[in-house]
Every structure is written in C-alpha cells, then in structure tokens.
Design a protein around this motif. Structure first.
Motif, PDB file in Angstrom:
ATOM      1  N   SER A   1      45.010  46.900  50.802  1.00  0.00           N
ATOM      2  CA  SER A   1      44.805  46.410  49.596  1.00  0.00           C
ATOM      3  C   SER A   1      45.935  45.729  49.038  1.00  0.00           C
ATOM      4  N   ASN A   2      45.852  44.771  47.917  1.00  0.00           N
ATOM      5  CA  ASN A   2      46.979  44.103  47.518  1.00  0.00           C
ATOM      6  C   ASN A   2      47.088  44.022  45.884  1.00  0.00           C
ATOM      7  N   TRP A   3      46.978  45.302  45.209  1.00  0.00           N
ATOM      8  CA  TRP A   3      46.732  45.254  44.002  1.00  0.00           C
ATOM      9  C   TRP A   3      48.001  44.933  43.261  1.00  0.00           C
ATOM     10  N   LEU A   4      47.834  44.385  41.877  1.00  0.00           N
ATOM     11  CA  LEU A   4      48.726  43.887  41.056  1.00  0.00           C
ATOM     12  C   LEU A   4      49.425  45.369  40.830  1.00  0.00           C
TER      13      LEU A   4
ATOM     14  N   PRO B   1      44.811  49.124  40.335  1.00  0.00           N
ATOM     15  CA  PRO B   1      43.667  49.195  39.130  1.00  0.00           C
ATOM     16  C   PRO B   1      43.895  50.181  38.024  1.00  0.00           C
ATOM     17  N   ASN B   2      43.626  49.935  36.708  1.00  0.00           N
ATOM     18  CA  ASN B   2      43.957  50.828  35.874  1.00  0.00           C
ATOM     19  C   ASN B   2      42.823  51.106  34.907  1.00  0.00           C
ATOM     20  N   SER B   3      41.572  50.417  35.353  1.00  0.00           N
ATOM     21  CA  SER B   3      40.673  51.010  34.502  1.00  0.00           C
ATOM     22  C   SER B   3      40.790  50.719  32.924  1.00  0.00           C
ATOM     23  N   GLY B   4      41.257  49.469  32.669  1.00  0.00           N
ATOM     24  CA  GLY B   4      41.804  49.186  31.256  1.00  0.00           C
ATOM     25  C   GLY B   4      40.525  49.444  30.354  1.00  0.00           C
TER      26      GLY B   4
ATOM     27  N   ALA C   1      48.040  34.098  43.403  1.00  0.00           N
ATOM     28  CA  ALA C   1      49.253  34.682  44.008  1.00  0.00           C
ATOM     29  C   ALA C   1      48.809  35.797  45.124  1.00  0.00           C
ATOM     30  N   GLY C   2      47.494  36.130  45.113  1.00  0.00           N
ATOM     31  CA  GLY C   2      46.984  36.886  46.063  1.00  0.00           C
ATOM     32  C   GLY C   2      46.621  38.385  45.528  1.00  0.00           C
ATOM     33  N   THR C   3      47.070  38.703  44.136  1.00  0.00           N
ATOM     34  CA  THR C   3      47.249  39.862  43.869  1.00  0.00           C
ATOM     35  C   THR C   3      45.798  40.440  43.206  1.00  0.00           C
ATOM     36  N   TRP C   4      45.544  41.444  43.193  1.00  0.00           N
ATOM     37  CA  TRP C   4      44.170  42.104  42.819  1.00  0.00           C
ATOM     38  C   TRP C   4      44.255  42.940  41.344  1.00  0.00           C
ATOM     39  N   THR C   5      43.190  42.548  40.576  1.00  0.00           N
ATOM     40  CA  THR C   5      42.951  43.277  39.366  1.00  0.00           C
ATOM     41  C   THR C   5      41.618  43.771  39.215  1.00  0.00           C
TER      42      THR C   5
END
Length: 313
Positions: free
Chosen positions: A108-111, A115-118, A130-134
């Motif tokens: 995984s490559n989370w920012l 994940p924060n389930s905003g 930049a390749g980060t996940w959200t």
C-alpha cells in the motif's frame, strides 16, 4: 461426515448418488438480553451463554426476532476500525476490483493519516500524481487508471483523463481493458502514476465493503433505517422497534440480541464402484473438494467435512 450450522438440502453429486433431507434445519433462535452492555461485552456474553450476537441474513431471520424491543438493541453487525488502514484478510478490508479479493502482497502507499474514512461512504481509492493513495466517496468524479494484463501476467497501465464515478470507471475499464488498476508493488505504483498530471488524482481499483457480521460473513442482506448508516465514527449497529437497523458508536451500551444455533451432525455411508485408490490422500482431497463445492452451491456456508473409510473385512 459433515456438520452444518445453518440448513441443508438435497445433495446431488458428480459421483452419482443423492442424499435428501429437510431444508430448514437447524434453526437459529434469538434471545433478547435486557442488560446494557457495549458491543464487545455483549458479544462475549452471547458467546458464553448462547452462540453469538444476532446475525440477520434475510427477512425470515428478522421475522424470528423477539417481540419488538422498547429500546434499540445491539446486533452483530460491525465495521472494524482496524480494517480502514490495512489490506487484511477480513471480509470488510480493502480489496481489488480485478479479483474481488484482498491484496496478496499487502502493498500500500497511503498518504499520511489515510485512509481516514473522512465520510462514512469513503469506500473507494484515488491515486495522486505523487503516487499516494486517499480514500474518497465512490460517487465523486475522477480521472481513472485501467490495467491491461496479458496471458503471461504482464501488466500495463492506461490513464484516462475523463471524469467518472468509481463504478462507471470500473465498467469502462472492464469493457475496454482488463479492469481498474491493481497495484501490487512499488514498481506498479510508479508505472501507474506516470501519466497523471501534476495536481490531479485518478481512481484505482481498490475499494471496501464497509459492514460485516461478527461471524465474518458480509451483510449482502440489509434492513437499514432510512438515512442510515450515516456516520464514519458509528461502527456498530442496533435494531429498532420496527426491526430496522441504525449505526451507533461501539462504546455506547445497549440491550442486545443473542442467537443460538444448533449444530447437526450427519454420517453418510457410501459404497463406490471405482478403480481409484480411496486410501490415497489426493483422491480423498478431490472427493471432499467436489462435495464442498456442491454444498456451497446449495447456499451452505458453515459446515465441516470428514472422510472415513471402513476397513474391508
């Protein structure tokens, strides 16, 4: 021998024999407990005194609930918070569109802080340049990345700048490519981001089904109250006086409903006319696999199989 925790029906096997029995046994029975407990304390109580917190898989199950409680009562439906930020093997963890399975590599490559389930419906994943996940709500419109996979499992990625919801992007990728992008390592991640313009985001094939029952099964059947679930911090569920469901905080105490499931054990004697060596472990494994597939095709989910060969006289 097999034992089934839900029900069983007619079994017709490739091997050429048939077993028949009642199709509605064993039954689940539900018990309202008037003590107020938090979800995990209620689950422990049910496991000690009954079988488990109540799982409701159909309107038939709901019809068997105790008389309508005067207050909301906990049931065994939960969204584990620890599954938000990990590619685990739980039924409501993140999984890939191409396989409907959890990650085999757990890459995984989370920012940071993701994940924060905003929001409660942030169940799909976008990738930045930049390749980060959200995690984001699946109904948002984004560009998207499809993947093409060859017979030699060679993978390539195609960026589509047009905006679609996650589901529409999935449909497009499945029609014109293989599927939405599956990212299994850092090399995949670098290749997938190559064509994303700076400052932009694109859907990838990672998604999550939020709720599951405490016994590990997914809640394909639902009976949510209108407007529910509606919160990212309410990860347990209650049933109200109308037997509709509402999401609540797991630390809040409620009365609760337990279920009792009776286990049925059946032994079946079978005579085979075959040249196969039935004492062979490979033959035994294949027979049990065939039997398991057939039982699952009948909708059975909780059973175990055991093979015994009677010694010849």
């Amino acid at each position: 021998m097999f034992s089934n925790m839900d029900h069983y029906g007619t079994l017709a096997f490739i091997l050429g024999f048939t077993l028949s029995c009642c199709s509605k046994f064993p039954m689940k029975t539900y018990h309202l407990v008037s003590l107020k407990k938090t979800m995990y304390a209620a689950q422990k109580y049910c496991q000690t005194h009954y079988t488990e917190l109540a799982t409701l898989n159909s309107m038939d199950d709901i019809s068997k609930l105790p008389p309508r409680p005067s207050k909301d009562a906990l049931i065994g439906l939960i969204d584990h918070v620890h599954n938000w930020n990990a590619l685990r093997n739980d039924s409501n963890s993140w999984r890939w569109s191409a396989t409907s399975e959890h990650s085999t590599t757990r890459y995984s490559n989370w920012l940071i802080h993701e994940p924060n389930s905003g929001t409660w419906d942030s169940l799909c994943v976008e990738m930045s340049a930049a390749g980060t996940w959200t995690d984001k709500p699946c109904h948002h419109s984004n560009s998207f990345i499809c993947s093409n996979v060859s017979g030699q499992n060679q993978k390539s990625f195609v960026f589509h700048p047009e905006k679609k919801t996650w589901t529409s992007a999935q449909e497009y990728c499945r029609k014109h490519h293989t599927d939405l992008a599956t990212i299994e390592n850092s090399d995949d991640n670098s290749k997938a981001t190559a064509d994303i313009p700076s400052g932009s985001q694109a859907w990838i094939g990672l998604y999550r089904i939020r709720w599951r029952w405490v016994d590990g099964s997914q809640n394909s059947f639902t009976n949510w109250r209108s407007g529910s679930p509606d919160s990212a911090i309410e990860n347990c569920a209650v049933v109200d006086m109308k037997h509709q469901w509402n999401d609540v905080q797991c630390t809040q105490p409620f009365i609760f409903i337990c279920q009792q499931v009776r286990q049925l054990n059946i032994s079946v004697k079978i005579r085979f006319l075959t040249d196969a060596d039935l004492t062979s472990a490979a033959v035994e494994t294949r027979l049990l696999q065939q039997l398991r597939v057939h039982l699952e095709s009948l909708g059975l989910t909780k059973f175990s199989l055991k093979w015994k060969i009677k010694p010849t006289k």
